[in-house]
Design an enzyme around this catalytic site. Structure first.
Site, PDB file in Angstrom:
ATOM      1  N   TYR A  69      14.895  30.789   8.318  1.00 25.29           N
ATOM      2  CA  TYR A  69      13.683  31.502   8.746  1.00 25.29           C
ATOM      3  C   TYR A  69      13.658  31.723  10.257  1.00 25.29           C
ATOM      4  O   TYR A  69      13.967  30.813  11.027  1.00 25.29           O
ATOM      5  CB  TYR A  69      12.438  30.698   8.355  1.00 25.29           C
ATOM      6  CG  TYR A  69      12.096  30.794   6.891  1.00 25.29           C
ATOM      7  CD1 TYR A  69      11.792  32.008   6.292  1.00 25.29           C
ATOM      8  CD2 TYR A  69      12.072  29.642   6.106  1.00 25.29           C
ATOM      9  CE1 TYR A  69      11.469  32.089   4.948  1.00 25.29           C
ATOM     10  CE2 TYR A  69      11.746  29.701   4.761  1.00 25.29           C
ATOM     11  CZ  TYR A  69      11.448  30.927   4.185  1.00 25.29           C
ATOM     12  OH  TYR A  69      11.132  30.999   2.864  1.00 25.29           O
ATOM     13  N   LYS A 110       0.846  -1.200   0.000  1.00 23.96           N
ATOM     14  CA  LYS A 110       0.000   0.000   0.000  1.00 23.96           C
ATOM     15  C   LYS A 110       0.885   1.256   0.000  1.00 23.96           C
ATOM     16  O   LYS A 110       2.091   1.168   0.281  1.00 23.96           O
ATOM     17  CB  LYS A 110      -0.909  -0.016   1.233  1.00 23.96           C
ATOM     18  CG  LYS A 110      -0.160  -0.022   2.575  1.00 23.96           C
ATOM     19  CD  LYS A 110      -1.092  -0.306   3.740  1.00 23.96           C
ATOM     20  CE  LYS A 110      -0.335  -0.282   5.056  1.00 23.96           C
ATOM     21  NZ  LYS A 110      -1.170  -0.767   6.184  1.00 23.96           N
TER      22      LYS A 110
HETATM   23  C1  LIG Z   1      -0.444  -1.762   6.845  1.00 24.54           C
HETATM   24  C2  LIG Z   1      -1.007  -3.066   7.242  1.00 24.54           C
HETATM   25  C3  LIG Z   1      -0.190  -4.194   7.330  1.00 24.54           C
HETATM   26  C4  LIG Z   1       1.319  -4.124   7.238  1.00 24.54           C
HETATM   27  O1  LIG Z   1       1.809  -3.590   8.451  1.00 24.54           O
HETATM   28  P1  LIG Z   1       3.369  -3.512   8.781  1.00 24.54           P
HETATM   29  O2  LIG Z   1       3.404  -3.093  10.203  1.00 24.54           O
HETATM   30  O3  LIG Z   1       3.948  -2.507   7.860  1.00 24.54           O
HETATM   31  O4  LIG Z   1       3.928  -4.865   8.547  1.00 24.54           O
HETATM   32  C5  LIG Z   1      -0.791  -5.422   7.551  1.00 24.54           C
HETATM   33  N1  LIG Z   1      -2.135  -5.512   7.707  1.00 24.54           N
HETATM   34  C6  LIG Z   1      -2.945  -4.436   7.650  1.00 24.54           C
HETATM   35  C7  LIG Z   1      -4.408  -4.618   7.847  1.00 24.54           C
HETATM   36  C8  LIG Z   1      -2.413  -3.184   7.438  1.00 24.54           C
HETATM   37  O5  LIG Z   1      -3.219  -2.107   7.423  1.00 24.54           O
END
Ligand SMILES: *Cc1c(COP(=O)(O)O)cnc(C)c1O
Length: 380
Positions: free
Chosen positions: A261, A41
């Site tokens: 800044y 993702k």
């Molecule tokens: C993002 C996510 C993962 C992966 O999590 P990590 O901590 O990056 O391994 C797995 N399952 C779900 C439902 C997620 O939202």
């Protein structure tokens, strides 16, 4: 290294696909009989989902998880239809037809998502594949375990939905001793008892490093693939990213001169400063103003003053005068400074640092295990 391969960019993000594949193998070995999927993702946590997924495909991974339908479409366009793509957030109303025609598997998280998907199945006249998420105690997404029982007893549900995965998500998997882990496991087991035979999945990266009780049939690692250990003792993982930024200008300031800044930094004595072509618009956290550092040849070069949108200033007084010049690169993430260190200093987690990098970076993909060495420009 970076100077020769980054002629036209001031920021280089180097991504080692060989290390990602090695991390996949290391996790797959840990979880023994379970299947190792991959969470890609948010464009594979900012590293480029098409490249990352292709590398994992070559390693035998056939199960991918994204958050949104648009990510699923882009991923399938990149890697083809031979893999299973789960959409973790489920479907927004109106997206069902596209999801069905592409063969994606939505994770149904709520009664309304279930109802919409069932209605789509009735329209198609065939059962549609789905994953069902049970909220076992994180209170984020998913149905109550008892509702899984109600659905299991509903004959038309079985006619409409072909359940491919029963899943849950752990709130505290990076803390093995946290009592929430066992409590979530027990509630998930209750849901599973209503749906015997449906493959199950509970473990993200942290869960993959818990006991085998948490592994079930499929694990869903994300961050661990990208070299960030879910906890300090998960040392089998190899670092994946390096970030280097170019020096735009070097200047000497005298005592009393303000820098950046708001003049938050005022030189107390004569200092030599270098301005780098990276700022908060590139995902370098503004919280590191006067706090973080860059590195060169093992030397820490502290950030001086506030971080700007497109640049930041470091103090290079500790380096010999001829050690570094305008146009050279310094390290922001790499052997001298891990993502976790940067995150710690910025008051956040490595996930957030990683997912924010990359909009204006040149991404350079290397693969230590293979001889090819490809560079590609800024990815949208
Ligand atoms: C993002 C996510 C993962 C992966 O999590 P990590 O901590 O990056 O391994 C797995 N399952 C779900 C439902 C997620 O939202």
């Amino acid at each position: 290294m970076a100077t020769t391969i980054c002629p036209s960019y001031s920021i280089c993000l180097t991504i080692d696909l060989g290390a990602i594949r090695a991390n996949y193998r290391a996790i797959a070995e840990r979880i023994a009989s379970a299947e190792c999927g991959a969470v890609v993702k948010a464009d594979a946590y900012g590293l480029g989902a098409a490249k990352v997924a292709s590398a994992l495909l070559a390693e035998g991974c056939r199960t991918f998880f994204v958050a949104q339908l648009a990510e699923a479409v882009a991923l399938q366009d990149a890697i083809g239809t031979g893999s299973t793509i789960f959409i973790l957030n489920g479907l927004d109303p109106g997206c069902e037809a596209m999801c069905a025609s592409r063969g994606f598997i939505p994770v149904l998280n709520s009664l309304s998502q279930i109802e919409h998907w069932r209605a789509t199945a009735r329209q198609h006249g065939i059962p549609l594949p789905a994953a069902l998420q049970v909220d076992s105690g994180m209170s984020r997404l998913g149905i109550d375990p008892e509702i899984a029982g109600t659905l299991a007893a509903d004959r038309s549900f079985k006619r409409e939905i072909s359940l491919r995965l029963l899943m849950t998500h752990l709130a505290c998997s990076d803390e093995p001793a946290h009592p929430a882990n066992a409590a979530q496991l027990a509630r998930f087991q209750t849901a599973r008892s209503y749906m015997p035979g449906v493959p199950a999945s509970a473990a993200n990266s942290g869960g993959s490093f818990l006991s085998p009780d948490f592994h079930f049939d499929v694990v869903r690692p994300g961050i661990a693939l990208f070299g960030v250990p879910p906890r300090p003792d998960a040392s089998v993982l190899q670092p994946v990213v390096r970030l280097a930024a170019r020096i735009l200008q070097i200047r000497d300031v005298t005592a009393g001169e303000g820098v950046g800044y708001g003049h938050d930094y005022i030189a107390r004595e004569p200092r030599r400063l270098a301005t780098l072509g990276i700022g908060y618009a590139d995902g370098w956290p503004r919280h590191l103003s006067d706090a973080g550092a860059a590195w060169h040849n093992g030397m820490r070069l502290p950030i001086a003053g506030r971080i700007s949108m497109d640049s930041l200033t470091i103090d290079i007084s500790a380096l010999p005068a001829d050690a570094i010049s305008e146009g050279d690169f310094v390290e922001l993430v790499g052997p001298s400074q891990s993502l976790e260190q940067v995150a710690g200093e910025a008051g956040t987690i490595a996930y957030e640092i990683l997912t924010r990098l990359g909009r204006r970076h040149q991404r350079i993909y290397i693969d230590r295990d293979r001889t090819e060495n490809s560079a590609s420009g800024v990815s949208p």
